[in-house]
Design a protein around this motif. Structure first.
Motif, PDB file in Angstrom:
ATOM      1  N   VAL A  87       0.775  -0.754   0.288  1.00 35.46           N
ATOM      2  CA  VAL A  87       0.135   0.215  -0.183  1.00 35.46           C
ATOM      3  C   VAL A  87       0.705   0.782  -0.231  1.00 35.46           C
ATOM      4  O   VAL A  87       0.871   2.166  -0.668  1.00 35.46           O
ATOM      5  CB  VAL A  87      -0.626   0.323   1.169  1.00 35.46           C
ATOM      6  CG1 VAL A  87      -1.712   1.711   1.434  1.00 35.46           C
ATOM      7  CG2 VAL A  87      -1.895  -0.917   0.616  1.00 35.46           C
ATOM      8  N   GLY A  88       1.964   0.937   1.066  1.00 29.73           N
ATOM      9  CA  GLY A  88       2.407   2.160   0.918  1.00 29.73           C
ATOM     10  C   GLY A  88       3.225   2.446  -0.635  1.00 29.73           C
ATOM     11  O   GLY A  88       3.519   3.767  -1.161  1.00 29.73           O
ATOM     12  N   ALA A  89       4.106   1.282  -1.274  1.00 27.85           N
ATOM     13  CA  ALA A  89       4.363   1.705  -3.341  1.00 27.85           C
ATOM     14  C   ALA A  89       3.273   2.897  -3.969  1.00 27.85           C
ATOM     15  O   ALA A  89       3.532   3.545  -4.285  1.00 27.85           O
ATOM     16  CB  ALA A  89       4.919   0.936  -3.027  1.00 27.85           C
ATOM     17  N   ALA A  90       2.034   1.810  -3.359  1.00 29.36           N
ATOM     18  CA  ALA A  90       1.255   2.934  -4.214  1.00 29.36           C
ATOM     19  C   ALA A  90       0.592   4.013  -3.583  1.00 29.36           C
ATOM     20  O   ALA A  90       0.378   5.031  -5.255  1.00 29.36           O
ATOM     21  CB  ALA A  90      -0.444   1.960  -4.369  1.00 29.36           C
ATOM     22  N   LEU A  91       0.519   4.276  -2.584  1.00 32.68           N
ATOM     23  CA  LEU A  91       0.683   5.839  -2.062  1.00 32.68           C
ATOM     24  C   LEU A  91       1.926   6.186  -3.054  1.00 32.68           C
ATOM     25  O   LEU A  91       1.301   7.756  -3.544  1.00 32.68           O
ATOM     26  CB  LEU A  91       0.978   5.527  -0.786  1.00 32.68           C
ATOM     27  CG  LEU A  91      -0.220   5.206   0.330  1.00 32.68           C
ATOM     28  CD1 LEU A  91      -0.621   4.388   1.569  1.00 32.68           C
ATOM     29  CD2 LEU A  91      -2.354   6.430  -0.541  1.00 32.68           C
ATOM     30  N   LYS A  92       3.168   5.916  -2.442  1.00 31.04           N
ATOM     31  CA  LYS A  92       4.265   7.194  -3.154  1.00 31.04           C
ATOM     32  C   LYS A  92       4.035   7.365  -4.738  1.00 31.04           C
ATOM     33  O   LYS A  92       4.405   8.615  -5.255  1.00 31.04           O
ATOM     34  CB  LYS A  92       5.373   6.176  -3.039  1.00 31.04           C
ATOM     35  CG  LYS A  92       5.435   5.938  -1.425  1.00 31.04           C
ATOM     36  CD  LYS A  92       5.803   7.164  -0.433  1.00 31.04           C
ATOM     37  CE  LYS A  92       6.985   8.523  -1.456  1.00 31.04           C
ATOM     38  NZ  LYS A  92       7.257   9.494  -0.749  1.00 31.04           N
ATOM     39  N   TYR A  93       3.843   6.076  -5.330  1.00 33.00           N
ATOM     40  CA  TYR A  93       3.596   6.029  -6.409  1.00 33.00           C
ATOM     41  C   TYR A  93       2.114   7.468  -7.017  1.00 33.00           C
ATOM     42  O   TYR A  93       1.902   7.519  -8.482  1.00 33.00           O
ATOM     43  CB  TYR A  93       2.484   4.673  -7.469  1.00 33.00           C
ATOM     44  CG  TYR A  93       2.668   5.147  -8.871  1.00 33.00           C
ATOM     45  CD1 TYR A  93       3.481   5.058  -9.820  1.00 33.00           C
ATOM     46  CD2 TYR A  93       0.760   5.084  -9.582  1.00 33.00           C
ATOM     47  CE1 TYR A  93       2.897   5.046 -11.077  1.00 33.00           C
ATOM     48  CE2 TYR A  93       0.520   4.509 -11.054  1.00 33.00           C
ATOM     49  CZ  TYR A  93       1.503   5.213 -11.393  1.00 33.00           C
ATOM     50  OH  TYR A  93       1.105   4.767 -12.534  1.00 33.00           O
TER      51      TYR A  93
END
Length: 286
Positions: free
Chosen positions: A168-174
């Motif tokens: 989820v953190g990767a998706a938020l950063k994207y």
């Protein structure tokens, strides 16, 4: 005669117990400690170390809550889980007088915000979350989380990491959002990206499993931790690791003694052993 035998038998059993080697039960991420270090600790402290492993922090927490708190002596929780484990009363306070090598802890890892004064934890290893991929002259990889979250630019077969926070953190950063966002709209946006990526990926794996899928050429890219990527690049020079241009996170894993650890003294000796400069260097180079 019967009354005389009982005290003698008790003395014999007590003496036998004194001669038994100690035991240490370590609960740790897979492929996260050099076996040579374990053997050296066993030799130095005349003990037997039993290791059980996990692939994601959520599984670790569930097993500890399910009875592991009195089975294991040491666990290696990530920074973000330490406050949760403290709230659940799963950790024992460290007796600093038993860990003189705390003086060797780097200043940037001493007194962390999630455990002021290192009352319950000591830094073990740190690293990043990024993308581990296979090189291709025909199809260069754009250094973005969009490899997973943009269906128009797939890298080929890919693996998602089996970790809620990291994925989820990767998706938020994207999407340009904060890693620790609590905004419902931003979290919904990240959720939708993950669900779409789930339909297109070849599966979910822990960091070690993702690395192995890339090494085995069943996936071209995977979300992994930097430690696994470093080992993978050593095994196969046609693979590489990078931090996406949108940014990522730095993680810090910690040694912690569990609240009902059966061998608390030996657990603190192990922490002191890890904090020895030579041992710490060996660990980082593993």
């Amino acid at each position: 005669m019967r009354q005389l035998l009982l005290p003698i038998l008790g003395c014999i059993l007590a003496c036998s117990a004194c001669g038994e080697p100690g035991k240490l039960n370590l609960f740790i991420w897979s492929e996260y400690i050099d076996p040579k270090m374990v053997k050296e600790f066993e030799k130095r402290f005349d003990c037997k170390v039993t290791i059980d492993v996990y692939e994601d922090a959520e599984s670790m927490l569930a097993k500890i809550q399910g009875g592991g708190v009195s089975l294991y002596d040491l666990a290696v929780p990530p920074d973000h889980l330490v406050p949760v484990m403290l709230k659940l009363e799963l950790l024992a306070p460290l007796r600093h007088e038993n860990i003189p090598n705390l003086k060797n802890l780097d200043e940037k890892f001493a007194n962390p915000p999630y455990d002021h004064g290192n009352k319950y934890t000591v830094a073990y290893q740190w690293g990043t979350v990024g993308i581990y991929a296979r090189k291709s002259a025909d199809k260069p990889i754009d250094p973005t989380w969009g490899l997973f979250f943009d269906s128009k630019h797939p890298p080929g077969p890919f693996v998602l990491i089996d970790s809620v926070r990291d994925l989820v953190g990767a998706a938020l950063k994207y999407k340009g959002h904060p890693l620790n966002s609590t905004d419902p709209a931003q979290l919904k946006e990240a959720r939708d990206l993950v669900l779409d990526a789930k339909r297109r990926c070849v599966g979910f794996e822990g960091s070690v499993g993702g690395k192995n899928k890339v090494l085995g050429k069943t996936a071209r890219a995977a979300i992994v931790y930097s430690g696994e990527a470093a080992r993978g690049m050593t095994d196969d020079s046609e693979t590489f690791y990078f931090i996406p241009k949108e940014g990522s996170q730095i993680w810090l894993d910690n040694l912690a003694v569990l609240a009902r650890a059966p061998h608390r003294d030996l657990a603190e000796k192990f922490i002191n052993f890890i904090l020895d400069p030579a041992v710490g260097a060996q660990l980082s180079n593993f």
